[in-house]
Design a protein around this motif. Structure first.
Motif, mmCIF file in Angstrom:
data_model
loop_
_atom_site.group_PDB
_atom_site.id
_atom_site.type_symbol
_atom_site.label_atom_id
_atom_site.label_comp_id
_atom_site.label_asym_id
_atom_site.label_seq_id
_atom_site.Cartn_x
_atom_site.Cartn_y
_atom_site.Cartn_z
ATOM 1 N N MET A 116 0.851 -1.190 0.000
ATOM 2 C CA MET A 116 0.000 0.000 0.000
ATOM 3 C C MET A 116 0.888 1.241 0.000
ATOM 4 N N ARG A 117 0.711 2.083 -1.002
ATOM 5 C CA ARG A 117 1.555 3.263 -1.125
ATOM 6 C C ARG A 117 1.098 4.361 -0.163
ATOM 7 N N ILE A 118 2.063 5.043 0.408
ATOM 8 C CA ILE A 118 1.773 6.190 1.265
ATOM 9 C C ILE A 118 1.998 7.453 0.437
ATOM 10 N N THR A 119 0.966 8.254 0.307
ATOM 11 C CA THR A 119 1.043 9.493 -0.465
ATOM 12 C C THR A 119 0.590 10.641 0.431
ATOM 13 N N TYR A 120 0.804 11.871 -0.037
ATOM 14 C CA TYR A 120 0.556 13.005 0.858
ATOM 15 C C TYR A 120 0.037 14.214 0.109
ATOM 16 N N ALA A 121 -0.825 14.979 0.781
ATOM 17 C CA ALA A 121 -1.351 16.233 0.254
ATOM 18 C C ALA A 121 -0.762 17.373 1.068
ATOM 19 N N PRO A 122 0.328 17.991 0.616
ATOM 20 C CA PRO A 122 0.982 19.029 1.423
ATOM 21 C C PRO A 122 0.131 20.282 1.540
ATOM 22 N N TRP A 123 0.338 20.991 2.657
ATOM 23 C CA TRP A 123 -0.348 22.257 2.904
ATOM 24 C C TRP A 123 0.689 23.349 3.073
ATOM 25 N N GLY A 124 0.381 24.542 2.548
ATOM 26 C CA GLY A 124 1.248 25.686 2.757
ATOM 27 C C GLY A 124 0.449 26.971 2.702
ATOM 28 N N GLU A 125 0.749 27.883 3.597
ATOM 29 C CA GLU A 125 0.054 29.170 3.588
ATOM 30 C C GLU A 125 0.503 30.016 2.411
ATOM 31 N N THR A 126 1.736 29.790 1.937
ATOM 32 C CA THR A 126 2.266 30.439 0.739
ATOM 33 C C THR A 126 2.743 29.349 -0.205
ATOM 34 N N LEU A 127 2.948 29.717 -1.455
ATOM 35 C CA LEU A 127 3.474 28.738 -2.399
ATOM 36 C C LEU A 127 4.875 28.290 -1.991
ATOM 37 N N ASP A 128 5.668 29.202 -1.456
ATOM 38 C CA ASP A 128 7.003 28.823 -0.989
ATOM 39 C C ASP A 128 6.923 27.753 0.098
ATOM 40 N N ARG A 145 9.981 18.086 1.669
ATOM 41 C CA ARG A 145 10.123 17.306 2.900
ATOM 42 C C ARG A 145 9.346 16.001 2.823
ATOM 43 N N ALA A 146 8.129 16.053 2.287
ATOM 44 C CA ALA A 146 7.312 14.846 2.185
ATOM 45 C C ALA A 146 7.945 13.846 1.223
ATOM 46 N N GLU A 147 8.537 14.341 0.140
ATOM 47 C CA GLU A 147 9.226 13.452 -0.794
ATOM 48 C C GLU A 147 10.405 12.764 -0.110
ATOM 49 N N ARG A 148 11.193 13.522 0.634
ATOM 50 C CA ARG A 148 12.321 12.926 1.358
ATOM 51 C C ARG A 148 11.840 11.901 2.389
ATOM 52 N N ALA A 149 10.683 12.189 2.991
ATOM 53 C CA ALA A 149 10.141 11.274 3.998
ATOM 54 C C ALA A 149 9.659 9.965 3.391
ATOM 55 N N GLY A 150 9.372 9.964 2.096
ATOM 56 C CA GLY A 150 8.960 8.732 1.440
ATOM 57 C C GLY A 150 7.591 8.739 0.811
ATOM 58 N N ALA A 151 6.917 9.892 0.775
ATOM 59 C CA ALA A 151 5.618 9.963 0.095
ATOM 60 C C ALA A 151 5.814 9.699 -1.398
ATOM 61 N N GLU A 152 5.072 8.767 -1.938
ATOM 62 C CA GLU A 152 5.268 8.368 -3.331
ATOM 63 C C GLU A 152 4.536 9.270 -4.318
ATOM 64 N N ILE A 175 5.284 9.460 8.179
ATOM 65 C CA ILE A 175 5.560 8.890 6.858
ATOM 66 C C ILE A 175 6.981 8.340 6.813
ATOM 67 N N ALA A 176 7.920 9.107 7.344
ATOM 68 C CA ALA A 176 9.311 8.653 7.361
ATOM 69 C C ALA A 176 9.464 7.369 8.176
ATOM 70 N N GLU A 177 8.759 7.280 9.300
ATOM 71 C CA GLU A 177 8.835 6.089 10.116
ATOM 72 C C GLU A 177 8.252 4.891 9.381
ATOM 73 N N LEU A 178 7.195 5.107 8.626
ATOM 74 C CA LEU A 178 6.542 4.001 7.930
ATOM 75 C C LEU A 178 7.314 3.527 6.709
#
Length: 343
Positions: free
Chosen positions: A1-13, A21-28, A335-338
């Motif tokens: 089962m793939r772990i994916t993520y929907a990042p949130w940011g108040e600004t585009l930066d 960060r989510a990519e480094r943590a392992g979000a596919e 995510i990184a732990e998983l």
């Protein structure tokens, strides 16, 4: 089962930084929504900042752009990403389409079927100079004298269909490369309500289950303090409970009375983002991942064997940006732990 993520940011930066960060943590896969930002512009920002995770729209509104514009944007995003783009499409609701965007609504299942057909037809013929033509009740298309002078990286960009109701879910099974759930989707609802309809669509089209990736969305709140975890996510549950369209969904979970209390509070004048006080712990536990890291990991594991991927997202409704950031940091650590990635 793939772990994916929907990042949130108040600004585009900030959004871009969280995606890295989510990519480094392992979000596919990194997913971007469409409401307060353009899904395709957000996707472009994430593509430019990442190297190997897929980037998808979850979801882009299907009827507020023409199929040709959607197809062109998808081709450009796929080229930018080196073939990492996923086009997730959803209909939205009638009021949003007609009143906010002055877009045609039609019958959403048939309208979306024709929209996806036209997008794929355009990808197939964009560089050939052939006539691009198809009849339709909602999206007829007739393009003559057009030939894209730029190369097309892929003519089979994955198209994922967001669906909750039975007819749209069957359509996802018939035509989608993937299905994406509503932000609240429990394992029991996935198993009892969604998968049978999805399989019906798959079978009707003569396809196999492996042809359609099942992506369940899960609003997630990780905190060592149980009360904090519950409070952060209660506003998101309240936001969706305020919508009568989801009555069957809440009734399925035995939460019809609890939903009515939220609706009553909404009618009394509370904004849809400020209904957390009307949401009890039973609603939060039934519909979200919440608790300390071990508890959330255990809740997440229940989806294994039902879903092919889980799209985790942080709570955003009725809490401050600082609280969303804190929740997001905990999810990325999880995510990184998983996955064995780096938080």
């Amino acid at each position: 089962m793939r772990i994916t993520y929907a990042p949130w940011g108040e600004t585009l930066d900030e959004l871009v930084d969280v995606a890295r960060r989510a990519e480094r943590a392992g979000a596919e896969v990194l997913w971007v929504p469409e409401l307060h930002r353009s899904a395709t512009v957000s996707a472009a920002a994430l593509i430019g900042a990442t190297s190997h995770a897929q980037v998808g729209t979850a979801i882009a509104l299907a009827f507020t752009r023409s199929p040709m514009v959607t197809a062109l944007e998808a081709l450009d995003l796929d080229e930018m990403s080196g073939g990492r783009f996923v086009l997730g499409l959803g209909t939205g609701v009638q009021r949003l389409n007609e009143d906010w965007h002055h877009a045609r609504w039609g019958k959403p299942v048939g309208h979306l079927r024709e929209t996806v057909r036209n997008i794929r037809l355009f990808w197939e013929k964009a560089t050939t100079g052939e006539v691009i033509e198809a009849e339709g009740e909602w999206e007829p298309i007739r393009i003559r004298g057009y030939e894209r002078p730029y190369p097309v990286l892929r003519t089979d960009i994955p198209v994922y269909v967001a669906a909750m109701g039975p007819a749209m879910t069957r359509l996802a099974g018939r035509i989608g490369d993937g299905w994406i759930s509503h932000e609240l989707c429990s394992p029991s609802y996935l198993e009892d309500r969604i998968l049978p309809e999805l399989h019906a669509g798959i079978d009707a089209a003569g396809r196999e289950r492996k042809d359609v990736e099942v992506v369940v969305s899960a609003c997630c709140s990780v905190a060592d303090d149980a009360a904090t975890a519950t409070r952060r996510v209660a506003g998101t549950v309240g936001f969706y409970a305020s919508v009568r369209t989801y009555a069957e969904f809440f009734a399925f979970h035995g939460l019809a009375d609890q939903q009515q209390r939220v609706i009553d509070a909404f009618r009394e004048g509370r904004g849809a983002d400020y209904l957390a006080d009307s949401v009890d712990a039973a609603m939060v536990d039934a519909l979200t991942l919440n608790g300390d890291a071990a508890r959330v990991a255990a809740q997440l594991a229940v989806y294994d064997g039902l879903a092919d991927a889980v799209k985790l997202s942080p709570p955003t409704h009725g809490i401050t940006p600082q609280e969303t950031r804190a929740a997001q940091d905990e999810i990325i650590t999880l995510i990184a732990e998983l996955t064995g990635g780096t938080a």
